[in-house]
Design a protein around this motif. Structure first.
Motif, mmCIF file in Angstrom:
data_model
loop_
_atom_site.group_PDB
_atom_site.id
_atom_site.type_symbol
_atom_site.label_atom_id
_atom_site.label_comp_id
_atom_site.label_asym_id
_atom_site.label_seq_id
_atom_site.Cartn_x
_atom_site.Cartn_y
_atom_site.Cartn_z
ATOM 1 N N GLU A 1 6.092 20.918 2.248
ATOM 2 C CA GLU A 1 6.551 19.986 3.830
ATOM 3 C C GLU A 1 7.562 18.622 4.166
ATOM 4 O OE1 GLU A 1 3.026 16.591 4.071
ATOM 5 O OE2 GLU A 1 2.848 17.423 2.287
ATOM 6 N N HIS A 2 8.108 18.352 2.845
ATOM 7 C CA HIS A 2 9.421 17.542 2.768
ATOM 8 C C HIS A 2 10.509 18.401 2.808
ATOM 9 C CE1 HIS A 2 6.633 14.179 2.033
ATOM 10 N NE2 HIS A 2 5.497 14.874 0.756
ATOM 11 N N ASP A 3 10.341 19.950 3.280
ATOM 12 C CA ASP A 3 11.770 19.621 3.796
ATOM 13 C C ASP A 3 12.101 19.776 2.153
ATOM 14 O OD1 ASP A 3 12.313 21.288 6.013
ATOM 15 O OD2 ASP A 3 13.027 20.408 7.120
ATOM 16 N N LYS B 1 10.881 11.891 -5.331
ATOM 17 C CA LYS B 1 10.654 10.512 -4.392
ATOM 18 C C LYS B 1 11.011 10.086 -3.601
ATOM 19 C CE LYS B 1 5.904 9.676 -7.525
ATOM 20 N NZ LYS B 1 4.926 8.028 -7.168
ATOM 21 N N ASP C 1 20.479 15.091 -3.092
ATOM 22 C CA ASP C 1 19.949 15.528 -2.144
ATOM 23 C C ASP C 1 20.224 16.883 -3.316
ATOM 24 O OD1 ASP C 1 21.996 14.841 0.402
ATOM 25 O OD2 ASP C 1 23.532 14.424 -0.884
ATOM 26 N N ILE D 1 12.078 12.359 -0.579
ATOM 27 C CA ILE D 1 11.342 11.856 0.107
ATOM 28 C C ILE D 1 11.868 10.197 1.089
ATOM 29 C CG2 ILE D 1 8.610 11.057 1.131
ATOM 30 C CD1 ILE D 1 8.103 13.448 -1.130
ATOM 31 N N ALA D 2 11.621 9.412 0.224
ATOM 32 C CA ALA D 2 12.091 8.163 0.752
ATOM 33 C C ALA D 2 13.716 8.006 1.580
ATOM 34 C CB ALA D 2 12.231 7.267 -0.369
ATOM 35 N N ASP D 3 14.766 9.084 1.450
ATOM 36 C CA ASP D 3 15.274 8.950 2.002
ATOM 37 C C ASP D 3 15.337 10.105 2.881
ATOM 38 O OD1 ASP D 3 16.884 7.022 0.603
ATOM 39 O OD2 ASP D 3 17.673 8.477 -0.999
ATOM 40 N N GLU D 4 14.039 10.820 2.940
ATOM 41 C CA GLU D 4 14.247 11.277 4.156
ATOM 42 C C GLU D 4 15.337 12.506 3.549
ATOM 43 O OE1 GLU D 4 14.286 10.543 8.214
ATOM 44 O OE2 GLU D 4 11.915 9.119 7.749
ATOM 45 N N VAL D 5 15.351 13.351 2.859
ATOM 46 C CA VAL D 5 16.796 14.314 2.660
ATOM 47 C C VAL D 5 16.239 15.646 2.525
ATOM 48 C CG1 VAL D 5 18.165 14.731 0.527
ATOM 49 C CG2 VAL D 5 18.432 12.975 1.174
ATOM 50 N N ALA D 6 16.264 17.083 3.304
ATOM 51 C CA ALA D 6 15.969 18.155 3.201
ATOM 52 C C ALA D 6 16.588 18.583 1.511
ATOM 53 C CB ALA D 6 16.749 18.756 3.881
#
Ligand code: NAI
Length: 265
Positions: free
Chosen positions: A181-183, A132, A90, A135-140
């Motif tokens: 854009e990926h938070d 990276k 995180d 982003i792959a884990d869609e973590v903000a």
């Protein structure tokens, strides 16, 4: 016995580079006090193990990875291992750094390159591989780069160091724009003079060069801090926790001086 301060990072996994000692240790412990588990990346796993022990005493998990931040393959592997060990990442604190007191005209090409390798390239490489994964884990996620007041108001003898820390500020801004854009937020902190082994070494080198005492040099340096005292590693940690936590969600591309007022003096 838990010595938790608050829940602002409750359950988060934070990677701290250079976490074996000094500011990195202070940041790691401060993050744990806010509820984070911590992965420590350092050249010195034996010393980092002591930081890990402090984190565990607070009641959080800690893992140590022997890694040179200038080695991309090693960084990539350590990021994968940390993700595997303590879960999705995180937060990242890019703190590993070096400083030698050398007048510019006496700075060798190798010394210049070494400052840029560790302070600028090392921070970039870890940010690249952690981002990276985020982003792959869609973590903000949140990335905090440890720059320095030396990026903006360097002393004589901080030529290569100050320039490498200014590079960190530049890539912080770019990364903030590219990762929005990926938070993922990206910020920097600029510590003033903090009580660590690095500062002790700096004082010793400068005292020898200028034929003066370390106490006198320290007093002169602190005269330039509005609060007129040296900072403690965990005080840098307070600002880092703000940036890593939800309270920092609308702060990005910023660099915050944590310097007892040095940049305003
Ligand atoms: P320190 O020298 O006490 O600790 C630095 C840590 O980074 C050590 O554990 C070391 O093993 C690790 N490290 C060094 N090169 C590495 C590499 N290639 N790969 C992995 N780990 C590496 O330094 P201190 O004072 O705690 O500084 C931490 C950060 O704060 C540095 O980036 C420094 O430039 C910055 N800073 C420090 C200030 C101070 O007054 N102490 C002021 C402003 C910035």
């Amino acid at each position: 016995m838990s010595s938790r301060t608050d829940d602002r990072l409750d359950g988060a996994h934070v990677v701290v580079t250079g976490g074996a000692r000094g500011i990195g240790r202070g940041i790691a412990v401060r993050c744990a006090r806010s509820g984070a588990d911590v992965s420590l990346f350092d050249l010195r796993p034996d010393v980092a193990a002591e930081t890990a022990e402090r984190v565990r005493e607070i009641g959080r998990d800690a893992a140590v990875f022997e890694v040179d931040v200038t080695d991309e393959a090693a960084v990539s592997e350590a990021v994968d291992d940390a993700r595997e060990g303590l879960g999705a990442i995180d937060g990242l604190v890019n703190n590993a750094g070096i400083q030698q007191a050398i007048p510019l005209l006496e700075t060798s090409e190798a010394e210049w390159d070494r400052h840029f390798d560790v302070n600028a390239k090392g921070s970039f490489l870890v940010a690249k591989h952690v981002a990276k994964r985020m982003i792959a884990d869609e973590v903000a996620g949140s990335i905090v780069n440890v720059s320095s007041v030396g990026a903006e108001r360097p002393f004589p003898g901080q030529g290569a160091y100050g320039a490498s820390k200014a590079a960190v500020l530049a890539f912080t801004t770019v990364l903030a724009k590219e990762l929005a854009e990926h938070d993922i937020t990206v910020n920097a902190v600029k510590p003033g003079t903090v009580d660590t082994p690095m500062v002790q070494q700096w004082l010793t080198e400068r005292a020898e060069q200028h034929d003066t005492s370390e106490d006198r040099l320290l007093a002169e340096a602190l005269d330039d801090h509005i609060l007129d005292r040296i900072g403690q590693p965990e005080e840098v940690g307070h600002a880092v926790v703000l940036l890593l936590s939800e309270e920092g969600d609308w702060i990005t591309g910023e660099s915050i001086a944590v310097d007892g007022g040095y940049l305003k003096a």
